[in-house]
Design an enzyme around this catalytic site. Sequence first.
Site, PDB file in Angstrom:
ATOM      1  N   CYS A  39      -0.006   3.929   2.586  1.00  0.00           N
ATOM      2  CA  CYS A  39       0.394   3.460   3.922  1.00  0.00           C
ATOM      3  C   CYS A  39       1.850   3.821   4.199  1.00  0.00           C
ATOM      4  O   CYS A  39       2.202   4.236   5.306  1.00  0.00           O
ATOM      5  CB  CYS A  39       0.226   1.950   4.041  1.00  0.00           C
ATOM      6  SG  CYS A  39      -1.466   1.366   3.871  1.00  0.00           S
TER       7      CYS A  39
ATOM      8  N   CYS B 214       0.838  -1.210   0.000  1.00  0.00           N
ATOM      9  CA  CYS B 214       0.000   0.000   0.000  1.00  0.00           C
ATOM     10  C   CYS B 214       0.873   1.261   0.000  1.00  0.00           C
ATOM     11  O   CYS B 214       1.513   1.584   1.005  1.00  0.00           O
ATOM     12  CB  CYS B 214      -0.905  -0.034   1.235  1.00  0.00           C
ATOM     13  SG  CYS B 214      -1.833   1.477   1.535  1.00  0.00           S
TER      14      CYS B 214
END
Length: 99
Positions: free
Chosen positions: A30, A27
Amino acid sequence: MNIDDGNFSNIIKENKITVVDFWAPWCGPCRVLSPFIDKLEKEFSNVTFCKANVEEAEKFAEQLDVQNLPCVILFKDGKEINRVVGNNQAKIREIIELL
């Protein structure tokens, strides 16, 4: 501190205020949010900050209905009080400051 399916209950119950950053290695947002969470951890000594890799804490993420990443969930006295989905650093800071 990292959370996995084996220790999440204890960590959330043992700490008055806990912020859990749900993330995954694949991600991109993230990875952008992670240094910000690390910075907050240094600023707010009264808050316990944890990271939960959804691939290692699958049951925990499922139990809390984490469907999008990044997802930051704030707990107070073991109960969820707020969550922020996405890389909304201003909102995360605002919520923590109000605690």
